[in-house]
Write a protein that holds these residues in place. Sequence first.
Motif, mmCIF file in Angstrom:
data_model
loop_
_atom_site.group_PDB
_atom_site.id
_atom_site.type_symbol
_atom_site.label_atom_id
_atom_site.label_comp_id
_atom_site.label_asym_id
_atom_site.label_seq_id
_atom_site.Cartn_x
_atom_site.Cartn_y
_atom_site.Cartn_z
ATOM 1 N N GLU A 50 1.457 6.440 -1.354
ATOM 2 C CA GLU A 50 0.443 5.494 -0.877
ATOM 3 C C GLU A 50 -0.691 5.418 -1.888
ATOM 4 O O GLU A 50 -1.170 6.434 -2.377
ATOM 5 C CB GLU A 50 -0.105 5.947 0.477
ATOM 6 N N GLU A 70 -6.689 1.569 -5.675
ATOM 7 C CA GLU A 70 -6.890 0.144 -5.403
ATOM 8 C C GLU A 70 -8.006 -0.417 -6.279
ATOM 9 O O GLU A 70 -7.881 -1.503 -6.836
ATOM 10 C CB GLU A 70 -7.238 -0.087 -3.937
ATOM 11 N N LYS A 75 0.820 -1.210 0.000
ATOM 12 C CA LYS A 75 0.000 0.000 0.000
ATOM 13 C C LYS A 75 0.849 1.254 0.000
ATOM 14 O O LYS A 75 0.389 2.312 -0.404
ATOM 15 C CB LYS A 75 -0.923 0.014 1.211
#
Length: 80
Positions: free
Chosen positions: A55, A61, A8
Amino acid sequence: MIAPYGLKKAIFSDIVRYTGQPKSSVYQSLQILEDEGLVMVRYAITFKGPRKEIEITSKGEYLVERLLELVSRLRTGGVA
């Protein structure tokens, strides 16, 4: 949901080293990803000094998961 391979966060210098790309190319690519809301870039204070930390966002994602699903379908001959 988690990013692929559980990753991440990453440090800028590690991305440069891993990809083998010039810092300027990595910086430009990360700037585009940040502008699109796919990653967040910030500075973290460490014992080795400040480090640029990248990040993946929830939007990033989601996109990665959809792309991996598409690749999986293409590999198995499924319809995209």
